[in-house]
Motif scaffolding. Structure first.
Motif, PDB file in Angstrom:
ATOM      1  N   PHE A 158       0.691  -0.730   0.075  1.00 19.77           N
ATOM      2  CA  PHE A 158      -0.439  -0.010   0.186  1.00 19.77           C
ATOM      3  C   PHE A 158       0.910   1.284   0.121  1.00 19.77           C
ATOM      4  CE2 PHE A 158      -2.002   3.357   1.698  1.00 19.77           C
ATOM      5  CZ  PHE A 158      -3.514   3.502   1.517  1.00 19.77           C
ATOM      6  N   PRO A 159       0.255   2.142  -0.884  1.00 15.88           N
ATOM      7  CA  PRO A 159      -0.508   2.142  -1.811  1.00 15.88           C
ATOM      8  C   PRO A 159      -0.575   1.575  -3.466  1.00 15.88           C
ATOM      9  CG  PRO A 159       0.472   4.631  -1.303  1.00 15.88           C
ATOM     10  CD  PRO A 159       1.161   3.291  -1.196  1.00 15.88           C
ATOM     11  N   PHE A 160       0.774   0.813  -3.486  1.00 15.83           N
ATOM     12  CA  PHE A 160       0.937   0.740  -4.935  1.00 15.83           C
ATOM     13  C   PHE A 160       0.815  -1.694  -4.805  1.00 15.83           C
ATOM     14  CE2 PHE A 160       3.958   4.090  -4.295  1.00 15.83           C
ATOM     15  CZ  PHE A 160       3.696   5.024  -5.070  1.00 15.83           C
ATOM     16  N   ASP A 161      -0.720  -1.305  -4.194  1.00 14.75           N
ATOM     17  CA  ASP A 161      -1.365  -2.781  -4.607  1.00 14.75           C
ATOM     18  C   ASP A 161      -2.563  -2.909  -5.361  1.00 14.75           C
ATOM     19  OD1 ASP A 161      -3.071  -1.262  -2.479  1.00 14.75           O
ATOM     20  OD2 ASP A 161      -2.653  -2.573  -1.502  1.00 14.75           O
ATOM     21  N   ASN A 162      -2.227  -1.414  -5.745  1.00 20.05           N
ATOM     22  CA  ASN A 162      -3.930  -1.732  -7.254  1.00 20.05           C
ATOM     23  C   ASN A 162      -3.086  -2.486  -8.727  1.00 20.05           C
ATOM     24  OD1 ASN A 162      -5.774  -0.892  -5.317  1.00 20.05           O
ATOM     25  ND2 ASN A 162      -4.615   0.452  -5.019  1.00 20.05           N
ATOM     26  N   ALA A 163      -2.169  -1.916  -8.640  1.00 24.45           N
ATOM     27  CA  ALA A 163      -1.638  -2.855  -9.854  1.00 24.45           C
ATOM     28  C   ALA A 163      -0.203  -2.757  -9.796  1.00 24.45           C
ATOM     29  CB  ALA A 163      -1.548  -1.775 -10.926  1.00 24.45           C
ATOM     30  N   GLY A 164       0.953  -3.426 -11.058  1.00 22.90           N
ATOM     31  CA  GLY A 164       2.055  -3.264 -10.707  1.00 22.90           C
ATOM     32  C   GLY A 164       2.814  -2.159 -11.286  1.00 22.90           C
ATOM     33  N   VAL A 165       3.947  -2.827 -10.131  1.00 26.99           N
ATOM     34  CA  VAL A 165       4.722  -0.674  -9.708  1.00 26.99           C
ATOM     35  C   VAL A 165       5.671  -0.491 -11.250  1.00 26.99           C
ATOM     36  CG1 VAL A 165       4.633  -1.000  -7.733  1.00 26.99           C
ATOM     37  CG2 VAL A 165       6.624  -2.110  -9.021  1.00 26.99           C
TER      38      VAL A 165
END
Length: 310
Positions: free
Chosen positions: A251-258
């Motif tokens: 989180f907050p980069f857990d909704n798509a690949g970085v």
């Protein structure tokens, strides 16, 4: 007074005939696809089933406030960060290496050739090279780190390291392009301003900051434009080969690949999963708007600071 010859066309049609090939290329490969993307963004369209339904601005509404909005916002931020890294480090490293390669040393031509050759590679080949280099088991980077520090990082599995490895590959791939233009600009820089700075007792940093940088500003301004375009669109092959947009971070980069950028997300949504071409077209429209806004800011903020006097 020197006589200045001005080219005058005998008819109004002649200039347009000269411009016709360029206009045709722009219409076929830029304006028409852009218009089709705008129209397609108003539909729910499945690429494989061949279905299409008009839904107005629903695709944009879903992107900005629907269930997929968090993922889209993350990708949007990642695109800005990725492009900033590629543009900044590409130009800074290109200028530094160009200054070194422009020095009169033995074997300078060989060094210049070695610095430029990565640009001749395709993005897919550049991505493949970095895949082998950063392979956790047999990659040359981990072989060195294991021999010296006894560590073997999983470069492409960790979100932070995967992001910077991908950005580094994009910088390396385009570095030769920047070096070519900076070398050409350095070799055409007049000697008088530099000699005057030496007479005034200016040191190396002062000459670079107040003499060389202003003289190179037209080239830098041009490279800002081309590097930005490259980071938005041409880095697709590197991302696809290296990470395919993965891995997913915390989180907050857990909704798509970085490592997923807007360009790569357009591909994923258009040709994978639901294959909703309308949804992907809406993302491409937002990408076009983003590119136009950034370029407009670039011309507005930096265009007046460019020094074209030599």
């Amino acid at each position: 007074m020197a006589y200045i010859h001005r080219a005058v066309f005998r008819g109004r049609l002649v200039p347009w005939l000269y411009l016709l090939p360029t206009i045709c290329v722009l219409v076929v490969f830029i304006y028409y696809p852009a218009l089709k993307s705008i129209v397609l963004s108003l539909y729910r369209s499945n690429f494989f089933l061949g279905t299409r339904k008009f839904i107005g601005l629903e695709n944009f509404k879903n992107l900005l406030s629907g269930p997929v909005a968090p993922g889209f916002r993350q990708v949007f931020i990642q695109t800005i960060l990725f492009s900033s890294c590629v543009v900044f480090f590409g130009i800074v490293m290109g200028l530094f290496l160009s200054i070194q390669a422009n020095k009169k040393i033995h074997g300078a031509r060989i060094y210049r050739l070695l610095l430029i050759w990565p640009f001749a590679l395709s993005p897919a080949v550049a991505g493949t090279i970095y895949t082998f280099m950063f392979n956790p088991e047999v990659g040359i980077v981990n072989e060195f780190l294991h021999a010296v520090f006894r560590i073997e990082p999983a470069w492409l599995s960790s979100p932070i390291s995967a992001f910077f490895v991908t950005a580094g590959a994009a910088v390396w791939k385009n570095l030769g392009y920047n070096i070519v233009f900076y070398l050409a600009a350095l070799q055409s820089v007049p000697k008088e301003p530099l000699e005057a700075a030496d007479i005034d007792g200016a040191g190396g940093w002062l000459k670079f900051r107040h003499v060389l940088v202003p003289l190179l500003s037209p080239t830098t301004f041009f490279l800002l434009f081309t590097n930005l375009t490259y980071s938005f669109f041409d880095s697709f092959g590197i991302i696809d080969v290296l990470t395919k947009g993965a891995p997913v971070g915390r989180f907050p980069f857990d909704n798509a690949g970085v490592t997923t950028t807007l360009m790569y997300k357009v591909f994923l949504d258009g040709f994978g999963g639901s294959s909703n071409m309308g949804f992907a077209a809406a993302e491409s429209v937002i990408l076009m708007i983003l590119a136009a806004v950034v370029l407009g800011l670039q011309f507005g903020l930096f265009g007046k600071k460019v020094n074209y006097d030599t």
